[in-house]
Scaffold this motif. Sequence first.
Motif: not given
Length: 559
Positions: A286-311
Motif C-alpha cells: 500500500r502506498v500512503p496517499a501523502e506520497l502519491c500527493d507529493l508525487q503528483e505535485d512534483a510531476t503533474e502526473c498520476s502514479l499510474k501515468e508515471v509508471l506507464a512511462d517508467s523503465p
Amino acid sequence: MSHKTPSVILLDQDKNFHSFGYEAEDKYAQLTRTKKHKEWHYFTEIKMKLMNAMDTYLKGSSDQELFEERLTKDVTIKDMEKREYPLLDIMSMAYRYLIDHFLKQLDDKSLLKDITPSTDILWVLTVPAIWTDASKQFTKEAAIKAGLSENQIILTYEPEAAALYCRLLPVDKFISGGKEKALVFSTFERGKKFMVLDLGGGTVDISVQETTLDGKMKSIHKVCGGAWGGQAVDEEFRKCIVKIFGGDVLHKFRTDYRAKYLEFMRDFELKKRQTKLTSDAKVALRVPAELCDLQEDATECSLKEVLADSPLKYDVGTIGDKLLFTNEYFISFFSDAMGNIQEHMEDIFENERCKGLTGILLVGGFAESELVIETLRNAFPNQKFIVPSEAGLSVVKGAVLYGQDPEIITARTCRYTYGVSLHHPFIEGFHSPSKRIIISEQYRCDNCFSKLFTVGELVHLGDTKSMKAFRDYRDPERQHLRYLPLKELVVISSKENPIYSDEKGVTILGSIEIPLSKEKWPEYFNSVIYMEVAGTEIEVRCVLDSGETVKGRFEFLTN
C-alpha cells in the motif's frame, strides 16, 4: 514487525534525552505532523555508525589497507537535520536508558531490594564478530560513560551467543519442528562442527563452531561478514522508490510525513519476511496517499501515468492505492546481500578445517525471511539448515547464557596476524639496509613486525604471548620520556609473516599502553610484556627487570 527495538534515539530541543526505540520513532513522527521536528534531534542506525571501521580484508589482496577508515573517540553522528553530535554521548544515552529500563523492571517485581546493582549485575554487551577492536572498545567506553564500571561489563560475539542459546532449545522450537529431530540433535553433538549465520538488520556474521568433547565450544575459522543484513534490502527498495517517485519526493515524504513513512517501511518489512522465492503472485504494498500527493505535485502526473512511462513498467504496476511488484523484481532487492553471503559461505566450505559440517544454523532478524531461507537452501542443496522459531531473539537470550559462563567459548581463530612494531637487532643480509638505525651505539632494524598471533591460528583461553622490550632514556633528549606511559605500536596484517610494520598491507591497529607505576621510569631497563587471552579481549601486564608488575591495556581508539 521485529521483536528487536530499533536503534534510534530522540533528544529534545535542549539536547536532553527524550526517548529510545519505537517510542522515539513515534514521538518524532508526531513532531513531524506539527512541523516541530526540526527543533528536535533524531538519530537513526546508531549501531551501524561503528561499521565505518569495517575491515576490507576479504575485498582484495593482502596488500590492501585493512580498514576503510579509522574510528576515533570524537567521531560524530548526524541527526535528521544533518547536525553533528558526539557518537559516544548518543550511545551512552541509549545504554543509560536500557540500564534504567531494566532496573525499573526489577523494581516493579520487588527484586531490586535484594541486590546492589553496581556489584551484583554483570552486563553482557553483544557485538558483531566482524567488528574491529576499536569498535568493541568504543562500545565498552559508551557503557562506562553511561554509569557502568569496567568490571561490570563483558563483551560477547553475536553468532557465538546465538549458538549457545540454540543448542539448548528443544526440537519443537525450530521451524522444522520434530520433522528434522535427528538433524537438530546431530548439529550440536560433541565433536561436531556447524556454521552459524547471524543475519541481522545491519550486519551478517558468519562463523564456524565446534562443540568440544567436554560440551564447550570453539570457533575454528576466522569470522567473516559484512553490511549485508536486512537494511541492505531496505536500501535497494528505497532505490526503487526513488526511481518511481524521485529522490526529492521521497526525502520530503520521509521528513514531513514521518509517521506515514515508518508505516510504509514497516509494511515493507512484513512483505520482506513473508514473500516466497517460488511464488507467482505479485507483491502488493500500500502506498500512503501523502506520497502519491507529493508525487503528483512534483510531476503533474498520476502514479499510474508515471509508471506507464517508467523503465520499471514491466516490473511494477499499480491497482487502487497499492504498488504491485512482480515476484521476480521484488526478489531482486535481496540479490546483492544474498550474493555476498553465498560467496563467503563458499569460501568457508573450501577451507579444510571446515569440511564435514553437520548443519548450518540461521539466526537474527533477517533469518526470519522465508525468501532468505529458501535462497540459501537452493544455493547449497547438500547442506542442512536449521532455524529457531524466534531467530531474531537468539542473540540476546544466548548472551545471558554466556554471562553465566564466559569460559564456555574455549578458543577462537585469529582474523589477522597481530604484532608489535619494535627495533630488533639488525641482521645483515636479511634486513633491508634502509632499515638500519643506531640506538645506544648498537645497530637496530627500524619498524620490525614482531609477531604475536598468526592469521588463522586457533587461540585458546589463557594462552599467553610475551615480548621483550627495553628502554634507554640516558640521552638528555629522551629524559622527558621517563614521565610518560610506555607505548608499543600494535599492527596487523592479513599476511602470515610480514617482516616490517610499515610495509604494504600492514595497518596500525592501536597501541599497548603501560601506565607509570611510580614517579618516573628508570633511565635504562628491560621488561617483558605479557598478553593473555581472556574471553573476547586480551589482558596486558608488564614485568620490569626489577620484578615489578604493572597492568597495561590496549588502546585502539585514536584521538
